[in-house]
Design an enzyme around this catalytic site. Structure first.
Site, mmCIF file in Angstrom:
data_model
loop_
_atom_site.group_PDB
_atom_site.id
_atom_site.type_symbol
_atom_site.label_atom_id
_atom_site.label_comp_id
_atom_site.label_asym_id
_atom_site.label_seq_id
_atom_site.Cartn_x
_atom_site.Cartn_y
_atom_site.Cartn_z
ATOM 1 N N LYS A 68 29.781 84.340 37.739
ATOM 2 C CA LYS A 68 30.106 85.236 36.627
ATOM 3 C C LYS A 68 30.639 86.600 37.087
ATOM 4 O O LYS A 68 31.339 87.274 36.338
ATOM 5 C CB LYS A 68 28.877 85.450 35.736
ATOM 6 C CG LYS A 68 28.513 84.240 34.907
ATOM 7 C CD LYS A 68 27.345 84.525 33.981
ATOM 8 C CE LYS A 68 26.967 83.282 33.204
ATOM 9 N NZ LYS A 68 25.829 83.511 32.306
ATOM 10 N N ALA A 130 21.544 88.009 33.370
ATOM 11 C CA ALA A 130 21.307 87.788 31.940
ATOM 12 C C ALA A 130 20.822 89.073 31.281
ATOM 13 O O ALA A 130 21.254 89.423 30.176
ATOM 14 C CB ALA A 130 20.282 86.669 31.749
HETATM 15 P P1 ATR Z 1 20.165 85.640 35.923
HETATM 16 O O1 ATR Z 1 21.613 85.863 36.245
HETATM 17 O O2 ATR Z 1 19.913 84.261 35.343
HETATM 18 O O3 ATR Z 1 19.568 86.734 35.110
HETATM 19 P P2 ATR Z 1 19.100 86.722 38.357
HETATM 20 O O4 ATR Z 1 20.251 87.678 38.426
HETATM 21 O O5 ATR Z 1 18.672 86.031 39.609
HETATM 22 O O6 ATR Z 1 19.388 85.568 37.328
HETATM 23 O O7 ATR Z 1 17.851 87.526 37.709
HETATM 24 C C1 ATR Z 1 16.592 86.957 37.507
HETATM 25 C C2 ATR Z 1 15.615 88.024 36.974
HETATM 26 O O8 ATR Z 1 14.355 87.379 36.778
HETATM 27 C C3 ATR Z 1 15.377 89.170 37.918
HETATM 28 O O9 ATR Z 1 15.189 90.343 37.180
HETATM 29 C C4 ATR Z 1 14.076 88.771 38.624
HETATM 30 O O10 ATR Z 1 13.267 89.856 39.023
HETATM 31 P P3 ATR Z 1 13.618 90.774 40.330
HETATM 32 O O11 ATR Z 1 14.734 91.672 39.893
HETATM 33 O O12 ATR Z 1 12.352 91.493 40.582
HETATM 34 O O13 ATR Z 1 13.987 89.790 41.389
HETATM 35 C C5 ATR Z 1 13.341 88.036 37.529
HETATM 36 N N1 ATR Z 1 12.405 87.032 38.042
HETATM 37 C C6 ATR Z 1 12.702 85.789 38.457
HETATM 38 N N2 ATR Z 1 11.561 85.144 38.822
HETATM 39 C C7 ATR Z 1 10.550 86.003 38.651
HETATM 40 C C8 ATR Z 1 9.133 85.921 38.860
HETATM 41 N N3 ATR Z 1 8.552 84.812 39.313
HETATM 42 N N4 ATR Z 1 8.399 86.993 38.571
HETATM 43 C C9 ATR Z 1 8.969 88.116 38.093
HETATM 44 N N5 ATR Z 1 10.303 88.264 37.868
HETATM 45 C C10 ATR Z 1 11.084 87.213 38.148
#
Ligand code: ATR
Length: 271
Positions: A68, A130
Site C-alpha cells: 500500500k 490501518a
Molecule cells: P496494518 O497495516 O494492518 O495496520 P501494521 O502496520 O503491522 O499492520 O500495524 C499493526 C498494529 O497493530 C501496530 O500498531 C501494532 O503495534 P506496534 O506499533 O506496537 O507494533 C499493533 N499490534 C499488532 N499485534 C499486537 C499485539 N500483540 N499487541 C499489541 N499491539 C499489536
C-alpha cells in the site's frame, strides 16, 4: 459470459489466498451486468504488478498488504487524501495512467456515520497502516482522537498528526478519564489463531460505547463478545472490508453497489 470484451480487475498482494475481494466484486459485476472479471494475484514485488497493469488491459486494481505504501512512487496521480494518509489501496487506470486512491478511510467511517462522529471521543487502538487510514477518516469527520498503542514512538507520532492524545497500551485503564464514545481496534489482536486476545479488558467497556473491530477472522472477536456482554453497540470487521470494497467498485464503475449483497456473499459464499 467471459469473452474478448471482458474487462479485468484484480487484487495484488502477498498473501492473497484468503482474500474475499474477488467474491464481492464478481457478484456485483454480475448483478449490474458489467462484462468484467476480478482475480487475485500474489506478486513478489510491486514493480511486477505495475508492469502487469500497464501491459495488460487491467482497468482497476486493489492493493493490499504489503504494497500500500510502495505503490505510491509508481502512480501518475495520487488523490490528495491518499497522499495525506500515505497509503493507496485502489488504482483506477484511465487513459493508460495509474491514479491512486485510499478507500480504507471512508470504509472505517461509513459504519460510524449513522451514530455521528463530529465531536465524539474516539479511541483508536493501534498505529499501523490501518490506523493511519482510520485516524484520517475520524479526523476528517470531526472526531476527537486518542491513539492507544504498544509502541509509543509510533503512537505519539500518529496522535500528533491529528492533534490527538496518546496513551500507551500498558496504561489503557486511563481511558476511563477520557470516557470514550467510540473504540476502534485496528491491531491484529483477537485475530485467529489468537482468538482469546483482546486489546482492552472487559471492565473498561460500558453500555454507551460504540465498539468497532477491523478484524474479521473471526467476525465475533473477543473484544466484540465482551462489548456485547456489556451492552455496547458493536460494528464488526466485515463492515470496513465491505465498505472499502464498495467504494472501490464505485470508483471503477460509478455504481454504488449493494452493500448487503456483498456482505451476504462473504458470509454465505457465492453459490
Ligand atoms: P496494518 O497495516 O494492518 O495496520 P501494521 O502496520 O503491522 O499492520 O500495524 C499493526 C498494529 O497493530 C501496530 O500498531 C501494532 O503495534 P506496534 O506499533 O506496537 O507494533 C499493533 N499490534 C499488532 N499485534 C499486537 C499485539 N500483540 N499487541 C499489541 N499491539 C499489536
Amino acid at each position: 459470459m467471459i469473452d474478448s470484451q471482458t474487462s479485468l480487475y484484480c487484487i495484488f498482494g502477498n498473501p492473497v489466498i484468503h482474500s474475499k475481494s474477488p467474491d464481492i466484486h464478481n457478484v456485483c459485476f454480475r448483478k449490474y451486468h458489467i462484462n468484467a472479471v476480478y482475480l487475485a494475484f500474489k506478486i513478489d514485488s510491486i514493480s511486477q504488478g505495475v508492469q502487469a497493469i500497464k501491459s495488460l488491459n487491467i482497468k482497476g486494481v486493489s492493493i493490499t498488504i504489503p504494497f500500500k505504501e510502495s505503490i505510491i512512487k509508481h502512480l501518475d496521480w495520487i488523490d490528495p487524501e491518499a497522499d495525506k494518509i500515505g497509503a493507496v489501496n485502489t488504482i483506477v487506470k484511465q487513459n493508460g495512467k495509474l491514479n491512486g486512491f485510499n478507500t480504507d478511510y471512508q470504509a472505517a467511517v461509513s459504519p460510524l456515520k449513522p451514530f455521528g462522529i463530529q465531536g465524539r471521543k474516539v479511541c483508536i487502538i493501534g498505529a499501523g497502516g490501518a490506523a493511519q487510514a482510520v485516524a484520517f477518516g475520524i479526523h476528517k469527520n470531526g472526531g476527537d482522537i486518542t491513539i492507544i498503542n504498544r509502541n509509543s514512538v509510533k503512537g505519539e507520532k500518529l496522535a500528533l498528526k491529528y492533534n490527538g492524545r496518546f496513551i500507551s497500551l500498558e496504561e489503557i485503564k486511563t481511558i476511563q478519564h477520557i470516557q470514550p464514545d467510540i473504540i476502534i481496534n485496528t491491531t491484529s489482536m483477537g485475530m485467529a489463531p489468537d482468538i482469546e486476545e483482546s486489546p482492552i479488558p472487559e471492565h473498561l467497556l460500558d453500555a454507551q460505547m460504540i465498539v468497532m473491530d477491523i478484524v474479521y477472522n473471526p467476525l465475533n472477536t473477543k473484544l466484540l463478545q465482551d462489548a456485547i456482554k456489556k451492552g455496547c453497540t458493536i460494528i464488526d470487521g466485515l463492515s470496513m472490508f465491505i465498505h472499502q470494497g464498495a467504494a472501490q467498485f464505485k470508483l471503477w464503475t460509478d455504481i454504488s453497489p449493494d452493500i448487503n449483497l456483498m456482505r451476504q456473499t462473504v458470509l454465505n459464499g457465492d453459490d
